[in-house]
Design an enzyme around this catalytic site. Structure first.
Site, PDB file in Angstrom:
ATOM      1  N   PHE A  96     -21.601  14.021 -26.905  1.00  0.00           N
ATOM      2  CA  PHE A  96     -21.059  12.962 -28.087  1.00  0.00           C
ATOM      3  C   PHE A  96     -20.933  11.649 -27.505  1.00  0.00           C
ATOM      4  CE2 PHE A  96     -16.920  12.889 -25.899  1.00  0.00           C
ATOM      5  CZ  PHE A  96     -16.799  14.218 -25.631  1.00  0.00           C
ATOM      6  N   ASP A 134       0.656  19.612 -21.487  1.00  0.00           N
ATOM      7  CA  ASP A 134      -0.053  18.350 -21.551  1.00  0.00           C
ATOM      8  C   ASP A 134       0.900  17.562 -22.515  1.00  0.00           C
ATOM      9  OD1 ASP A 134      -3.349  17.748 -22.762  1.00  0.00           O
ATOM     10  OD2 ASP A 134      -1.647  16.191 -22.437  1.00  0.00           O
ATOM     11  N   TYR A 140       0.795  -1.156  -0.052  1.00  0.00           N
ATOM     12  CA  TYR A 140       0.033  -0.049  -0.057  1.00  0.00           C
ATOM     13  C   TYR A 140       0.778   1.291   0.094  1.00  0.00           C
ATOM     14  CZ  TYR A 140      -4.188   3.007   0.674  1.00  0.00           C
ATOM     15  OH  TYR A 140      -5.129   3.845   0.337  1.00  0.00           O
ATOM     16  N   PHE A 145      -8.674  21.026 -24.929  1.00  0.00           N
ATOM     17  CA  PHE A 145      -9.228  19.574 -25.013  1.00  0.00           C
ATOM     18  C   PHE A 145     -10.139  19.652 -24.167  1.00  0.00           C
ATOM     19  CE2 PHE A 145      -9.205  15.559 -26.416  1.00  0.00           C
ATOM     20  CZ  PHE A 145      -9.594  14.675 -25.334  1.00  0.00           C
ATOM     21  N   ARG A 174     -15.425  14.585 -34.352  1.00  0.00           N
ATOM     22  CA  ARG A 174     -15.076  15.922 -33.654  1.00  0.00           C
ATOM     23  C   ARG A 174     -15.215  16.914 -34.623  1.00  0.00           C
ATOM     24  NH1 ARG A 174     -12.101  14.822 -28.984  1.00  0.00           N
ATOM     25  NH2 ARG A 174     -14.696  14.530 -28.658  1.00  0.00           N
TER      26      ARG A 174
HETATM   27  C1  LIG Z   1      -4.756  15.810 -25.466  1.00  0.00           C
HETATM   28  C2  LIG Z   1      -5.366  15.071 -24.307  1.00  0.00           C
HETATM   29  C3  LIG Z   1      -6.152  13.944 -24.626  1.00  0.00           C
HETATM   30  O1  LIG Z   1      -6.183  13.684 -26.096  1.00  0.00           O
HETATM   31  C4  LIG Z   1      -6.739  13.451 -23.625  1.00  0.00           C
HETATM   32  C5  LIG Z   1      -7.580  12.027 -23.859  1.00  0.00           C
HETATM   33  N1  LIG Z   1      -7.733  11.635 -25.095  1.00  0.00           N
HETATM   34  C6  LIG Z   1      -8.788  10.879 -25.553  1.00  0.00           C
HETATM   35  C7  LIG Z   1      -9.601  10.094 -24.676  1.00  0.00           C
HETATM   36  C8  LIG Z   1     -10.930  11.043 -24.803  1.00  0.00           C
HETATM   37  C9  LIG Z   1     -11.099  11.775 -23.525  1.00  0.00           C
HETATM   38  C10 LIG Z   1     -12.315  12.534 -23.860  1.00  0.00           C
HETATM   39  C11 LIG Z   1     -13.462  12.500 -24.759  1.00  0.00           C
HETATM   40  C12 LIG Z   1     -12.929  11.656 -25.851  1.00  0.00           C
HETATM   41  C13 LIG Z   1     -11.829  10.810 -25.926  1.00  0.00           C
HETATM   42  C14 LIG Z   1      -8.778  10.836 -27.060  1.00  0.00           C
HETATM   43  O2  LIG Z   1      -9.327   9.934 -27.643  1.00  0.00           O
HETATM   44  O3  LIG Z   1      -8.126  11.533 -27.750  1.00  0.00           O
HETATM   45  C15 LIG Z   1      -6.360  13.806 -22.252  1.00  0.00           C
HETATM   46  C16 LIG Z   1      -7.186  12.998 -20.985  1.00  0.00           C
HETATM   47  O4  LIG Z   1      -6.361  11.793 -20.749  1.00  0.00           O
HETATM   48  P1  LIG Z   1      -7.079  10.647 -20.122  1.00  0.00           P
HETATM   49  O5  LIG Z   1      -8.157   9.930 -21.335  1.00  0.00           O
HETATM   50  O6  LIG Z   1      -5.979   9.467 -19.782  1.00  0.00           O
HETATM   51  O7  LIG Z   1      -7.735  10.971 -19.013  1.00  0.00           O
HETATM   52  C17 LIG Z   1      -5.644  14.726 -22.029  1.00  0.00           C
HETATM   53  N2  LIG Z   1      -5.015  15.558 -23.066  1.00  0.00           N
END
Ligand SMILES: CC1=C(O)/C(=C\N=C(/Cc2ccccc2)C(=O)O)C(COP(=O)(O)O)=CN1
Length: 456
Positions: free
Chosen positions: A448, A214, A71, A123, A381
């Site tokens: 979406f 990011d 842990y 994002f 998108r």
């Molecule tokens: C630039 C960037 C990303 O692209 C990202 C996640 N992308 C995703 C996943 C996603 C998230 C929300 C709606 C649709 C699809 C992608 O399909 O593109 C996150 C969050 O990370 P996380 O999913 O691990 O929480 C942070 N920054």
């Protein structure tokens, strides 16, 4: 030039399900013409996302067996911390369950009511956490990023003039940090140049404003710098990554992309005071500072994945595979966002379906038509993802109305890319037969994911 192949061979396979067109039509109806609502078993080639969909290596699978599930003080935690320090270069690391876990912590720690957070395009999850903490996202990306056909080497760059103007308008004390995404997902997976990172950092240091990356797709970004920016051709990806991160104070990271794991993430920083505060907050939201929402085995897999993702051969093949698909579509005249990005091909649904109004959901219609044609799943998108304006209640109408074909890491071969290309090209040739959609069910938020549609 001799042709090259994947820098890996297959050790395990996952048989794919091949439905008939009739079965796909049934599945699509059940999913309300929303590709997010399709069941994985009904999808042939899944290009919905590169998030969490990578194939792990035998080294990563092997690492699962030695995960230390203590842990506190887990051995696996130290392996993850060492990997981040070695490849990213930050002093302090907080493990989180995925990227938005880190976004939650960072936003709570650094944003106060009335602050502004400038960034290179938004994002969804990143902006949501900024807004939840009273911040206002301000887009300071270069104008060309919003033009799907502007061909620039580094279309994800921050416009220094826009950033300076914001500092002059609201004052540096209202800007807790600049959120610099490497690469920029919503602009089409577009990279930021090293020169721009350096320039942003110097400007922010002058005003005492932090720069938080990011880092989700930082390895793709490093590859584009190696390929396109003077002075980097002979550098390794690891060297370029180290220099990139030296122009920041910390980062949020989704391990589900460039750490080649199915779950995991982290928040990293150099400031000790911020680290101490974040260590307390991680206990509230993610668990302990030495496991942060992951099992020991997940931390082992992610540590190994961080090293593998920074390998020059891996990222060269990854980028080339995306380009291999994109060039076939471009050669066939299919409208796609240019230049081809690092992790996906973005179909321009407005140019693809000029006979559809944006209120007939062109990108959603195209994604549905693609699945029906070939079982290939893409992600909308466009206007559906952009949601409604909070004040007016009207649809936000983004310039970019895109279908993202997102290529998972180490999963598909170029033969799969050929199947995707043939399907998209055939649809393009019959594009005037693609009808629009109407929205039958609209959820109150993040529509979406769950909205349902039917053909007009
Ligand atoms: C630039 C960037 C990303 O692209 C990202 C996640 N992308 C995703 C996943 C996603 C998230 C929300 C709606 C649709 C699809 C992608 O399909 O593109 C996150 C969050 O990370 P996380 O999913 O691990 O929480 C942070 N920054």
């Amino acid at each position: 030039k001799r042709r090259t192949a994947e820098p890996y061979k297959i050790k395990a396979v996952e048989p794919l399900n091949m439905l008939s067109r009739e079965e796909r039509e049934e599945a699509l109806k059940r999913a309300g013409y929303n590709t997010f609502l399709l069941d994985s078993k009904d999808v042939y080639i899944d290009l919905l996302t590169d998030s969490g969909t990578s194939a792990m290596s035998d080294q990563q699978w092997g690492a699962l067996m030695v995960g230390d599930e203590a842990y506190a003080g887990s051995k696996s935690w130290y392996r993850l911390r060492d990997a981040v320090q070695e490849i990213y270069g930050y002093k302090y690391v907080l493990p989180t369950h995925q990227g938005r876990g880190a976004e939650n912590l960072l936003s709570q720690l650094m944003i106060k009511e009335g602050d502004y957070v400038p960034g290179n395009m938004y994002f969804t999850t990143t902006r949501t956490h900024q807004e939840l903490n009273g911040g206002t996202f301000v887009d300071v990306i270069i104008d060309e990023a919003h033009d799907p056909f502007a061909e620039l080497d580094f279309k994800g760059n921050i416009d220094i003039t826009k950033l300076q103007k914001l500092i002059d308008d609201v004052g540096a004390d209202r800007l807790p940090y600049v959120c610099l995404a490497v690469t920029v997902n919503m602009a089409g997976g577009q990279p930021v140049s090293m020169a721009n990172m350096r320039e942003v950092y110097e400007l922010c240091q002058h005003y005492g404003i932090s720069v938080m990356y990011d880092a989700t797709r930082c390895v793709e970004n490093a590859y584009f710098i190696k390929e396109r920016e003077d002075g980097y051709q002979d550098k390794t990806i690891k060297e370029i990554l180290k220099e990139m991160f030296s122009y920041s104070d910390g980062c949020t990271m989704s391990g589900k992309k460039d750490a080649l794991v199915n779950i995991g993430g982290f928040l990293a920083m150099n400031d000790e005071e911020l680290y101490i505060r974040s260590r307390e907050l991680v206990v509230v939201y993610e668990g302990m500072p030495t496991y942060g929402g992951m099992a020991g085995r997940d931390m082992e897999a992610m540590a190994q994945g961080i090293y593998e993702a920074a390998d020059d051969h891996f990222i060269e093949h990854r980028i080339q595979q995306v380009r291999y698909l994109g060039e076939q579509l471009i050669n066939a005249g299919v409208p796609v966002v240019r230049p081809i990005g690092g992790h996906a091909i973005y179909l321009d649904a407005r140019q693809f379906l000029p006979h559809l109004e944006q209120e007939q959901f062109p990108a959603q219609s195209l994604a549905a038509a693609l699945y029906l044609d070939s079982g290939v799943r893409g992600m909308e998108r466009g206007i559906v993802s952009a949601g409604r304006n909070k004040e007016t209640g009207k649809h936000n109408k983004p310039k970019l109305e895109l279908v993202r074909l997102t290529i998972p890491r180490r999963v598909y071969t170029n033969n799969h890319m050929d199947v995707v290309a043939d399907s998209v090209i055939e649809l393009y040739q019959k594009r005037d037969q693609i009808t629009g959609l109407q929205m039958d069910y609209e959820p109150p938020t993040l529509r979406f994911f769950n909205a349902r549609f039917s053909p007009l």
